[in-house]
Design a protein around this motif. Structure first.
Motif, PDB file in Angstrom:
ATOM      1  N   PRO A  94       2.440  -1.052 -10.064  1.00 11.85           N
ATOM      2  CA  PRO A  94       1.062  -0.666  -9.786  1.00 11.85           C
ATOM      3  C   PRO A  94       0.072  -1.829  -9.789  1.00 11.85           C
ATOM      4  CG  PRO A  94       1.741   0.094 -11.971  1.00 11.85           C
ATOM      5  CD  PRO A  94       2.978  -0.417 -11.278  1.00 11.85           C
ATOM      6  N   ASP A  95       0.368  -2.901 -10.498  1.00 11.68           N
ATOM      7  CA  ASP A  95      -0.529  -4.053 -10.487  1.00 11.68           C
ATOM      8  C   ASP A  95      -0.573  -4.760  -9.142  1.00 11.68           C
ATOM      9  OD1 ASP A  95      -1.295  -3.694 -13.168  1.00 11.68           O
ATOM     10  OD2 ASP A  95       0.457  -4.795 -13.865  1.00 11.68           O
ATOM     11  N   SER A  96       0.403  -4.470  -8.269  1.00 10.73           N
ATOM     12  CA  SER A  96       0.457  -5.058  -6.938  1.00 10.73           C
ATOM     13  C   SER A  96       0.015  -4.085  -5.854  1.00 10.73           C
ATOM     14  CB  SER A  96       1.893  -5.516  -6.631  1.00 10.73           C
ATOM     15  OG  SER A  96       2.314  -6.508  -7.524  1.00 10.73           O
ATOM     16  N   TYR A  97      -0.327  -2.872  -6.240  1.00  8.94           N
ATOM     17  CA  TYR A  97      -0.682  -1.823  -5.269  1.00  8.94           C
ATOM     18  C   TYR A  97      -2.026  -2.121  -4.626  1.00  8.94           C
ATOM     19  CZ  TYR A  97      -1.709   2.822  -3.419  1.00  8.94           C
ATOM     20  OH  TYR A  97      -2.019   3.888  -2.598  1.00  8.94           O
ATOM     21  N   THR A  98      -2.107  -1.998  -3.269  1.00  9.85           N
ATOM     22  CA  THR A  98      -3.330  -2.289  -2.529  1.00  9.85           C
ATOM     23  C   THR A  98      -3.776  -1.110  -1.663  1.00  9.85           C
ATOM     24  OG1 THR A  98      -2.085  -3.228  -0.666  1.00  9.85           O
ATOM     25  CG2 THR A  98      -2.799  -4.764  -2.424  1.00  9.85           C
ATOM     26  N   GLY A  99      -3.243   0.072  -1.898  1.00 11.88           N
ATOM     27  CA  GLY A  99      -3.598   1.241  -1.088  1.00 11.88           C
ATOM     28  C   GLY A  99      -5.061   1.624  -1.226  1.00 11.88           C
ATOM     29  N   ALA A 100      -5.483   2.556  -0.359  1.00  9.21           N
ATOM     30  CA  ALA A 100      -6.888   2.976  -0.323  1.00  9.21           C
ATOM     31  C   ALA A 100      -7.367   3.515  -1.669  1.00  9.21           C
ATOM     32  CB  ALA A 100      -7.090   4.030   0.757  1.00  9.21           C
ATOM     33  N   ASP A 101      -6.464   4.097  -2.448  1.00  6.41           N
ATOM     34  CA  ASP A 101      -6.857   4.656  -3.739  1.00  6.41           C
ATOM     35  C   ASP A 101      -6.561   3.704  -4.903  1.00  6.41           C
ATOM     36  OD1 ASP A 101      -4.130   4.910  -3.302  1.00  6.41           O
ATOM     37  OD2 ASP A 101      -3.962   6.781  -4.417  1.00  6.41           O
ATOM     38  N   ALA A 102      -6.430   2.405  -4.602  1.00  6.84           N
ATOM     39  CA  ALA A 102      -6.183   1.414  -5.674  1.00  6.84           C
ATOM     40  C   ALA A 102      -7.420   1.290  -6.557  1.00  6.84           C
ATOM     41  CB  ALA A 102      -5.838   0.050  -5.081  1.00  6.84           C
ATOM     42  N   ASP A 103      -7.193   1.045  -7.826  1.00  4.65           N
ATOM     43  CA  ASP A 103      -8.321   0.898  -8.777  1.00  4.65           C
ATOM     44  C   ASP A 103      -9.059  -0.391  -8.554  1.00  4.65           C
ATOM     45  OD1 ASP A 103      -7.647   3.313  -9.900  1.00  4.65           O
ATOM     46  OD2 ASP A 103      -6.372   2.400 -11.448  1.00  4.65           O
ATOM     47  N   ASP A 113       0.814  -1.213   0.000  1.00  2.00           N
ATOM     48  CA  ASP A 113       0.000   0.000   0.000  1.00  2.00           C
ATOM     49  C   ASP A 113       0.853   1.271   0.000  1.00  2.00           C
ATOM     50  OD1 ASP A 113       0.990  -0.184   2.584  1.00  2.00           O
ATOM     51  OD2 ASP A 113      -0.933   0.294   3.548  1.00  2.00           O
ATOM     52  N   GLY A 114       2.146   1.129  -0.287  1.00  6.11           N
ATOM     53  CA  GLY A 114       3.049   2.269  -0.248  1.00  6.11           C
ATOM     54  C   GLY A 114       3.250   2.941  -1.591  1.00  6.11           C
ATOM     55  N   ALA A 115       3.854   4.119  -1.518  1.00  8.62           N
ATOM     56  CA  ALA A 115       4.073   4.936  -2.719  1.00  8.62           C
ATOM     57  C   ALA A 115       5.005   4.262  -3.716  1.00  8.62           C
ATOM     58  CB  ALA A 115       4.631   6.295  -2.310  1.00  8.62           C
ATOM     59  N   ALA A 116       6.025   3.545  -3.239  1.00  8.19           N
ATOM     60  CA  ALA A 116       6.969   2.911  -4.158  1.00  8.19           C
ATOM     61  C   ALA A 116       6.279   1.846  -5.001  1.00  8.19           C
ATOM     62  CB  ALA A 116       8.143   2.308  -3.390  1.00  8.19           C
ATOM     63  N   VAL A 117       5.466   1.010  -4.372  1.00  5.16           N
ATOM     64  CA  VAL A 117       4.762  -0.040  -5.122  1.00  5.16           C
ATOM     65  C   VAL A 117       3.746   0.590  -6.068  1.00  5.16           C
ATOM     66  CG1 VAL A 117       3.152  -1.990  -4.920  1.00  5.16           C
ATOM     67  CG2 VAL A 117       5.179  -1.872  -3.458  1.00  5.16           C
ATOM     68  N   LYS A 118       3.066   1.646  -5.627  1.00  6.10           N
ATOM     69  CA  LYS A 118       2.104   2.321  -6.506  1.00  6.10           C
ATOM     70  C   LYS A 118       2.794   2.805  -7.777  1.00  6.10           C
ATOM     71  CE  LYS A 118      -1.351   5.992  -6.587  1.00  6.10           C
ATOM     72  NZ  LYS A 118      -2.021   7.054  -5.807  1.00  6.10           N
ATOM     73  N   ARG A 119       4.023   3.308  -7.641  1.00  9.45           N
ATOM     74  CA  ARG A 119       4.763   3.855  -8.778  1.00  9.45           C
ATOM     75  C   ARG A 119       5.458   2.765  -9.603  1.00  9.45           C
ATOM     76  NH1 ARG A 119       8.155   6.370  -5.976  1.00  9.45           N
ATOM     77  NH2 ARG A 119       9.967   5.074  -6.319  1.00  9.45           N
ATOM     78  N   ILE A 120       6.105   1.801  -8.941  1.00 10.79           N
ATOM     79  CA  ILE A 120       6.963   0.830  -9.631  1.00 10.79           C
ATOM     80  C   ILE A 120       6.205  -0.422 -10.073  1.00 10.79           C
ATOM     81  CG2 ILE A 120       9.002  -0.647  -9.374  1.00 10.79           C
ATOM     82  CD1 ILE A 120      10.001   1.457  -7.296  1.00 10.79           C
TER      83      ILE A 120
END
Length: 196
Positions: free
Chosen positions: A187-196, A178-185
């Motif tokens: 994104p298919d693994s991103y689980t943050g509150a603003d994930a699609d 859910d961190g900024a690095a995963v969101k940027r690098i």
């Protein structure tokens, strides 16, 4: 930022660990580790006699060769200095690392093959930073080459959509899903509150 100023103290011991990664001409990767332990004082050793200040009590080397799949294809260990004459005898056992894959569960597999009386504590510990060095050596180069290939394919109109996942997700705080690095690098693994 360095550590805070220490309390008054006396230097007694230094352990140095150096790891270096190489890309071989044949497409494989060599990762080498070197460990030394040095005292600031001399002392008597049963097997070696007097060990003067600054002479290594331990000095050992480990090289693994891996492919792009992170599977160990060759391993070699050498003991130059050790407290006991018998220490160097176990170095050939490190060829038992061949076939292991650098990734989750590696530490346990290493202990099963070269732990306890079947290995050297220091060489076995050295596999931790050697494995990390393998990731640091191989993944950035492979990611750069994959991005270059993607750009060439896009320019040629032959590109296929690429998922940006990483085996490092959730391996540490910086790589949390859910961190900024995963969101940027990745994104298919991103689980943050603003994930699609």
């Amino acid at each position: 930022m360095p550590l805070s100023d220490p309390a008054p103290r006396e230097h007694i011991h230094t352990r140095k660990v150096t790891c270096t990664g190489y890309r071989r001409a044949d497409g494989l990767w060599d990762i080498e580790g070197h460990i030394t332990d040095v005292k600031t004082y001399g002392f008597e050793n049963h097997d070696r006699g007097e060990i003067p200040p600054g002479e290594p009590i331990h000095q050992m080397w480990l090289r693994i060769t891996v492919g792009n799949d992170m599977v160990i294809q060759a391993a070699e260990a050498v003991t130059d200095h050790a407290p006991f004459a018998a220490c160097g005898e176990i170095a050939p056992n490190y060829d038992k690392l061949v076939g292991l894959k650098i990734g989750p569960g590696l530490k346990q597999q290493i202990r099963e093959r070269v732990g306890g009386i079947y290995g050297c504590t220091h060489l076995t510990e050295l596999m931790g930073p050697v494995a990390t060095t393998a990731f640091q050596t191989i993944f950035p180069i492979r990611a750069r080459e994959a991005a270059e290939k993607q750009r060439r394919e896009e320019a040629a109109g032959t590109a296929t959509p690429r998922k940006r996942r990483s085996p490092l997700v959730n391996s540490c705080h910086g790589w949390r899903s859910d961190g900024a690095a995963v969101k940027r690098i990745a994104p298919d693994s991103y689980t943050g509150a603003d994930a699609d």
